[in-house]
Design a protein around this motif. Structure first.
Motif, PDB file in Angstrom:
ATOM      1  N   ARG A 270       0.809  -1.220   0.000  1.00 52.30           N
ATOM      2  CA  ARG A 270       0.000   0.000   0.000  1.00 52.30           C
ATOM      3  C   ARG A 270       0.845   1.274   0.000  1.00 52.30           C
ATOM      4  N   ALA A 271       2.128   1.118   0.305  1.00 53.71           N
ATOM      5  CA  ALA A 271       3.012   2.286   0.245  1.00 53.71           C
ATOM      6  C   ALA A 271       3.628   2.456  -1.128  1.00 53.71           C
ATOM      7  N   GLY A 272       3.292   1.555  -2.085  1.00 51.23           N
ATOM      8  CA  GLY A 272       3.846   1.636  -3.428  1.00 51.23           C
ATOM      9  C   GLY A 272       5.167   0.929  -3.589  1.00 51.23           C
ATOM     10  N   LYS A 273       5.689   0.286  -2.545  1.00 51.64           N
ATOM     11  CA  LYS A 273       6.970  -0.406  -2.602  1.00 51.64           C
ATOM     12  C   LYS A 273       6.795  -1.799  -3.207  1.00 51.64           C
ATOM     13  N   ARG A 274       7.805  -2.248  -3.940  1.00 51.86           N
ATOM     14  CA  ARG A 274       7.763  -3.598  -4.498  1.00 51.86           C
ATOM     15  C   ARG A 274       7.839  -4.600  -3.351  1.00 51.86           C
ATOM     16  N   LEU A 275       6.808  -5.416  -3.232  1.00 50.16           N
ATOM     17  CA  LEU A 275       6.716  -6.360  -2.120  1.00 50.16           C
ATOM     18  C   LEU A 275       7.248  -7.727  -2.523  1.00 50.16           C
ATOM     19  N   PHE A 276       6.825  -8.217  -3.679  1.00 48.85           N
ATOM     20  CA  PHE A 276       7.331  -9.494  -4.195  1.00 48.85           C
ATOM     21  C   PHE A 276       7.059  -9.526  -5.695  1.00 48.85           C
TER      22      PHE A 276
ATOM     23  N   LEU B  27      -0.383   7.886  -5.323  1.00 51.96           N
ATOM     24  CA  LEU B  27       0.625   6.951  -4.811  1.00 51.96           C
ATOM     25  C   LEU B  27       1.787   6.847  -5.793  1.00 51.96           C
ATOM     26  N   GLN B  28       2.989   7.072  -5.298  1.00 53.32           N
ATOM     27  CA  GLN B  28       4.193   6.883  -6.107  1.00 53.32           C
ATOM     28  C   GLN B  28       4.595   5.413  -6.036  1.00 53.32           C
ATOM     29  N   VAL B  29       4.671   4.770  -7.199  1.00 51.58           N
ATOM     30  CA  VAL B  29       4.937   3.342  -7.269  1.00 51.58           C
ATOM     31  C   VAL B  29       6.379   3.086  -7.659  1.00 51.58           C
ATOM     32  N   GLU B  30       7.060   2.293  -6.845  1.00 50.21           N
ATOM     33  CA  GLU B  30       8.445   1.920  -7.131  1.00 50.21           C
ATOM     34  C   GLU B  30       8.526   1.169  -8.450  1.00 50.21           C
ATOM     35  N   GLY B  31       9.408   1.599  -9.316  1.00 47.06           N
ATOM     36  CA  GLY B  31       9.590   0.928 -10.589  1.00 47.06           C
ATOM     37  C   GLY B  31       8.743   1.485 -11.704  1.00 47.06           C
ATOM     38  N   VAL B  32       7.894   2.472 -11.415  1.00 48.34           N
ATOM     39  CA  VAL B  32       7.056   3.106 -12.445  1.00 48.34           C
ATOM     40  C   VAL B  32       7.236   4.609 -12.293  1.00 48.34           C
ATOM     41  N   PRO B  33       8.265   5.188 -12.876  1.00 49.68           N
ATOM     42  CA  PRO B  33       8.575   6.604 -12.644  1.00 49.68           C
ATOM     43  C   PRO B  33       7.437   7.538 -13.031  1.00 49.68           C
ATOM     44  N   SER B  34       6.706   7.211 -14.110  1.00 51.03           N
ATOM     45  CA  SER B  34       5.672   8.136 -14.564  1.00 51.03           C
ATOM     46  C   SER B  34       4.474   8.163 -13.639  1.00 51.03           C
ATOM     47  N   GLY B  35       4.224   7.054 -12.933  1.00 45.10           N
ATOM     48  CA  GLY B  35       3.085   6.988 -12.020  1.00 45.10           C
ATOM     49  C   GLY B  35       1.757   6.809 -12.704  1.00 45.10           C
TER      50      GLY B  35
END
Length: 829
Positions: free
Chosen positions: A63-69, A812-820
Motif C-alpha cells: 500500500r506504500a507503493g513499494k515492491r513487495l514481491f 501513490l508513487q509506485v516503485e519501478g514506475v517513474p511516470s506513475g
C-alpha cells in the motif's frame, strides 16, 4: 447496496463488476488515452497488495507503493489473524511466505519452500535444508536434508549419512552414520525408537542412541508399528516378526506374515497350527488351533474389543484378551458385535454375552446387529439386535432383555430430526409402521402409514397418518387421543398443550381446537385462523354464528370475544373485532373492553370506496398506520393519534425503528409527469427525526429507495434545474452526505460512500468527509466483494490517466514506475 437516484428519474444502472464509467453508458475512454503508459496496474486486493506489469516484468506492490514481491506461487490454508501466513511468493528469484498483514512469515531468501505437510514446511537455503514450525514460528538448524518424525525428533542428513536430531535437546540424539531411517508416523502412539538402515541391513535404534534390534533384516514400509513388535522385517526374503525387548524372531510356515491382534498378541504358527503369545513373548494359547483371526470383516471400523475367533476341529469359539478362550470352539459360525456374540449351530443362531450367558436361544435363521452398516460404522453404542425367522424380522434389546417376535418385513433405525443421531427403531409390515425406543418400549404400534413426532424433544406424542388423515397417538397412554380424521394437525403459537385441527382446503377451511387429552375445546366451526403476538391464536367466522375466540397457546385458555369476526393487528394484547365483517374496532381481551375512538373498516371486507378508516398492522413499537380519507396517520395502542393523518404514502417501520411518511405535490413541466412526494423519516415514537423534508419521485416508495442498512437516503430538488440530488443521513437523521449528488452508494458496510455527479465520481468516508472529490471519470472497485468493495490505494481515471490514490486522496508513487500512470485492463471487470 443502495440503488441511487440519477438525473431524469432513472435508477442507477451501476451493475458492473468494477469499472463504473462503462456501465453507466457514458464517458468512454479515448483510444489513444494510454499510449504513453509504461505499466499495467490491477486493483489492490483485501490483503493489501496489487499486481504491476512493466514491460515483460511483473511484480506486486504494497500500500506504500513499494515492491513487495514478484510472483504469487500458492495459497496456504485459511487463518484467522493477520499475522498468519497467506501464501508462498518469490522476490528476486527467492521464495518467502507472506503474512495476511502484508509482513513476512518467512522473508524471501529461500531457494525452495514446500508447505504440503501443513504444520512443518521444508525450506532450502544455500543448498541446505530445514523445517519451519508454522505453529511455533521456529526454524530448525540447516542440514543436507531433513525429515519429520514426531515433532521432537527429526531425521537429518549430514554429508551422505543420516542421524536423528532432538529439537528439545538441540543436538543429535542418534549420530549421523546411518544409511536411512523409517518411522511409523501414522501409528496411534508415538514410539521411542526408529527403524534404521546400516550397510544395507535394517535394525531398530532407540532415540537414546542404543541398538534395540541388530542390523540383520530387510525392510519395506508396510505393517509399520510402534509397540514391541516389528512386522515389516524379513530375512532372506521370508517375513519375520521380531519381538524388540527379547530379539526373538517368529515366522510363518508359508510366505504370508503373521497376524498381530489389537491387544498386541502375536498369532504364532508351529507345524501348521496356531497359538498366541503376549507382548512379553509369553505363551497365552498353545499352538493347537486351525485358525486364529480377528472378528468380522472390516474389523478396523466395525469392531472393537479384546476378542479373536479361534477354530478347532472345524468349529469356532471366542478368545478374550486376559481371560483366554471365553467361548469354546463348538460353533459353526461366530460374529462379534462389541461385547455380544452371535453364535450359530446347525443353521440356527443365538446371542450370548461375555460371560457365555445365553441371551437368545439358537432358534433363529439369523441374528445381526440392528445397524445394517455395522461392518463399516460400528454399533454407534446401540445394543439392539435383529432376529430373523424365514422372511420376518424381530428385535432383541440387550440392555433390558426385551424381545419382539419376528413380525416385520423391514427394520431400520431412525432419527428424530434432520441429520440427527439415530434415536428410535422402526419396524414395517405391509405398509404399516411401528416405533420402539432403545429400551424396547413400544411407542407406536402397527396400524399407521406414517408418523412424526409432535415435539422432537419428547417421545410421547406421535402425529400419525391413516388413509390420508392425521391424528395424535399418546405413547404413554398407548392409545389414540385424537382420531386420524383431519387434513392437518398444527401447533398453536406458544407450543402449549393444545392442537389446532384443520379440515378442508383454500376457501373452505374448518378450524377447531383439541386438548392434549383428546377433548374438544373448540368445535371445528371456524373459517379463519390467525396468530397474535407469537403466543396467541385467533379463530373467527364460525359457521354456527358463534363468537370469535382468542386462545392462549401456552396455557390453552380460551377467551370469547364480543363479536363474530376478529383479526390480528400483529400486536400483543389487541385485536380488531367486528359484528358484520364490515366495521370494526380495537379490542383488548386482557382488559375486556374496546379501545376508545378506534372505529375502523374490517380489513377483510375493505373497499376503497368506504369512508371508514383502515387500520394496518401495528409495529413492534406500538404504533399503527391508519388510513383516513386517503391519508395516513399513526395511532398508539390506546387509540390516540401520535401523528394526525397527513401523509399520502407511508413505509412501515424497518428493523431499526424508522418509518417514512410522504406527501404528494403536483407534477410540473420540469418534474416529470408522474409527480413527486415530500417525505420525512419518523422515529419509533412516531415523531420526525428532524425538521428536514426531502423529495422523491412518487414511484419511489419501496424500502430500498429510502433505507440502505442503517443509513437513510435523502433527496432534494435543485431550485434552478429541477434535477433530483441524493445524499445520506445516519439513523438519527444527521446528514452525513448532503443531497447534492446524482447518486450515492454505501460500500464496505458503511465505511465509504461512492458519489457521482453526471459521469464523474468521488468517494467520501463514513463521516461524510471527502476522500476523493467528484472529478474522476472512472474508479476501479468490486461491488460484489461485500465488505471490501472499495480498497485503497484505488485506481482512478482522470485527465486521460489511471493512477493509484491513497485514502488520504494523494497520488501513490509506485516503485519501478517513474511516470506513475498506468494502463488498466477494464475488460477484466
Amino acid at each position: 447496496m443502495l440503488q441511487v437516484m440519477l438525473k431524469n428519474n432513472f435508477r442507477s444502472a451501476i451493475v458492473g463488476y468494477g469499472v463504473l464509467a462503462a456501465t453507466l453508458g457514458g464517458a468512454t475512454m479515448p483510444a489513444n488515452a494510454q499510449e504513453g503508459a509504461s505499466a499495467r496496474a490491477e486493483r489492490f486486493n483485501g490483503h493489501g497488495f496489487a499486481q504491476i506489469t512493466a514491460g515483460d516484468r511483473t511484480f506486486y506492490i504494497d500500500r506504500a507503493g513499494k515492491r513487495l514481491f514478484d510472483s504469487y506461487i500458492e495459497d496456504i490454508g485459511s487463518a484467522d489473524t493477520a499475522a498468519q501466513p497467506l501464501g508462498v511468493v518469490t522476490k528476486d528469484g527467492r521464495y518467502g511466505v507472506l503474512a495476511r498483514s502484508g509482513g513476512w512469515v518467512l522473508p524471501p531468501e529461500y531457494q525452495q519452500i514446500d508447505t504440503r505437510f501443513g504444520a512443518f514446511w521444508k525450506v532450502m537455503k544455500d543448498g541446505k535444508h530445514s523445517l519451519y514450525s508454522r505453529e511455533e514460528g521456529m526454524l530448525l538448524p540447516f542440514f543436507d536434508d531433513v525429515g519429520y518424525l514426531d515433532g521432537r525428533y527429526f531425521d537429518v542428513k549430514a554429508g551422505t549419512k543420516w542421524g536423528v536430531y532432538d529439537r528439545e535437546a538441540a543436538q543429535l540424539a542418534i549420530p549421523a552414520k546411518y544409511d536411512g531411517f523409517d518411522y511409523c508416523g501414522g501409528c496411534g502412539r508415538k514410539s521411542d525408537y526408529v527403524y534404521a538402515q546400516r550397510d544395507g541391513k535394517w535394525g531398530i535404534m532407540g532415540f537414546d542412541g542404543q541398538v534395540r534390534v541388530p542390523f540383520a533384516y530387510e525392510h519395506e514400509h508396510w505393517g509399520m508399528r510402534s509397540d514391541e513388535w516389528v512386522r515389516s522385517f524379513s530375512k532372506n526374503g521370508r517375513p519375520v516378526v521380531v519381538h524388540i525387548p527379547t530379539g526373538r524372531e517368529f515366522s510363518a510356515d508359508g510366505r504370508d506374515p503373521l497376524e498381530i491382534l489389537a491387544g498386541g498378541e502375536l498369532v504364532v504358527q508351529v507345524n501348521g497350527r496356531y497359538g498366541l503369545i503376549d507382548h512379553d513373548a509369553n505363551e497365552i494359547l498353545p499352538a493347537e488351533y486351525e485358525r486364529i483371526t480377528v472378528p468380522n470383516a472390516n474389523d478396523f471400523r466395525g469392531y472393537h474389543g479384546p476378542y479373536a475367533i479361534v477354530e478347532k476341529g472345524g468349529r469356532k469359539g471366542v478368545y478374550q484378551r486376559g481371560k483366554g478362550v471365553l467361548i469354546p470352539p463348538q460353533w459353526d459360525d461366530v460374529n462379534v458385535y462389541d461385547d455380544y456374540f452371535a453364535l450359530a449351530k446347525d443353521g440356527r443362531w443365538g446371542l450370548y454375552d461375555t460371560t457365555g450367558r445365553e441371551l437368545l436361544a439358537p432358534s433363529y435363521t439369523a441374528v445381526t446387529h440392528v445397524n445394517d452398516y455395522f461392518y463399516s460404522s460400528g454399533s454407534k453404542g446401540i445394543t439392539i439386535f435383529k432376529t430373523r425367522q424365514k422372511a420376518l424380522y424381530g428385535l432383541y434389546f440387550a440392555e433390558t432383555g426385551q424381545v419382539v417376535s419376528p413380525k416385520f418385513h423391514e427394520i431400520d433405525l431412525a432419527s428424530l430430526t434432520y441429520d440427527g443421531p439415530d434415536a428410535v427403531v422402526v419396524g414395517e409390515h405391509q405398509g404399516e409402521q411401528a416405533v420402539y425406543d432403545f429400551t424396547g418400549r413400544e411407542l407406536l404400534p402397527l396400524g399407521y402409514a406414517s408418523w412424526s413426532l409432535w415435539d422432537t424433544s419428547s417421545l410421547r406424542y406421535f402425529v400419525v397418518t391413516k388413509a390420508g388423515k392425521q391424528g395424535l397417538y399418546d405413547a404413554e397412554l398407548q392409545r389414540e387421543i385424537i382420531p386420524p380424521a383431519f387434513d392437518q394437525l398444527r401447533k398453536l403459537p406458544g407450543s402449549g398443550p393444545i392442537v389446532l385441527t384443520v379440515n378442508g382446503d383454500y376457501g373452505d377451511y374448518r378450524y377447531g381446537i383439541r386438548r392434549m387429552d383428546g377433548q374438544e375445546a373448540v368445535p371445528a366451526e371456524y373459517t379463519v385462523y390467525d396468530s397474535v403476538g407469537g403466543t396467541f391464536a385467533l379463530l373467527s367466522g364460525a359457521r354456527n354464528g358463534g363468537p370469535a375466540i382468542l386462545i392462549d397457546g401456552r396455557r390453552g385458555v380460551v377467551t370469547k370475544l364480543p363479536a363474530r369476526y376478529a383479526q390480528s393487528v400483529r400486536y400483543p394484547g389487541l385485536v380488531l373485532i367486528s359484528d358484520d365483517s364490515v366495521r370494526a374496532q380495537l379490542y383488548s381481551p386482557v382488559l375486556g373492553k374496546s379501545v376508545p375512538n378506534s372505529k375502523f373498516a374490517f380489513a377483510y371486507a375493505y373497499d376503497d370506496r368506504t369512508e371508514d378508516a383502515l387500520l394496518e398492522r401495528f409495529s413492534p413499537f406500538g404504533l399503527g398506520w391508519v388510513r383516513v380519507d386517503g391519508r395516513y396517520g399513526l395511532l398508539d395502542t390506546a387509540g390516540n393519534w401520535v401523528t394526525e393523518p397527513v401523509y399520502d404514502r407511508v413505509l412501515d417501520f424497518n428493523a431499526h425503528g424508522i418509518a417514512v411518511g410522504a406527501r404528494y405535490f403536483p407534477a410540473s413541466d420540469w418534474r416529470s409527469q408522474v409527480g413527486y412526494v415530500a417525505y420525512q423519516f419518523l422515529g419509533r415514537d412516531g415523531r420526525p427525526l428532524s425538521s428536514e423534508v426531502y423529495t422523491a419521485p412518487n414511484e419511489f416508495l419501496m424500502a430500498m429507495d429510502y433505507f440502505t442498512g442503517r443509513h437513510l437516503v435523502i433527496r432534494r430538488v435543485e431550485e434552478n434545474t429541477g434535477e433530483l440530488r441524493a445524499g445520506i443521513a445516519d439513523s438519527t437523521g444527521q446528514v452525513l452526505v448532503p443531497p447534492k449528488y446524482d447518486g450515492v452508494e454505501v460500500f464496505n458496510n458503511g465505511a465509504y460512500f461512492l458519489l457521482s455527479v453526471g459521469y464523474k465520481f468521488g468517494i467520501a468516508d463514513r463521516s461524510g468527509q471527502i476522500i476523493l472529490p467528484v472529478e474522476f471519470d472512472n474508479l476501479l472497485l468490486n461491488r460484489y466483494e461485500k465488505g471490501t468493495e472499495i480498497t485503497f490505494p484505488m485506481l482512478c481515471y482522470k485527465n486521460g490517466e489511471w493512477q493509484y490514490y491513497t485514502d488520504k486522496g494523494e497520488v501513490l508513487q509506485v516503485e519501478g514506475v517513474p511516470s506513475g500512470t498506468f494502463t488498466v485492463n477494464t475488460g477484466l471487470w
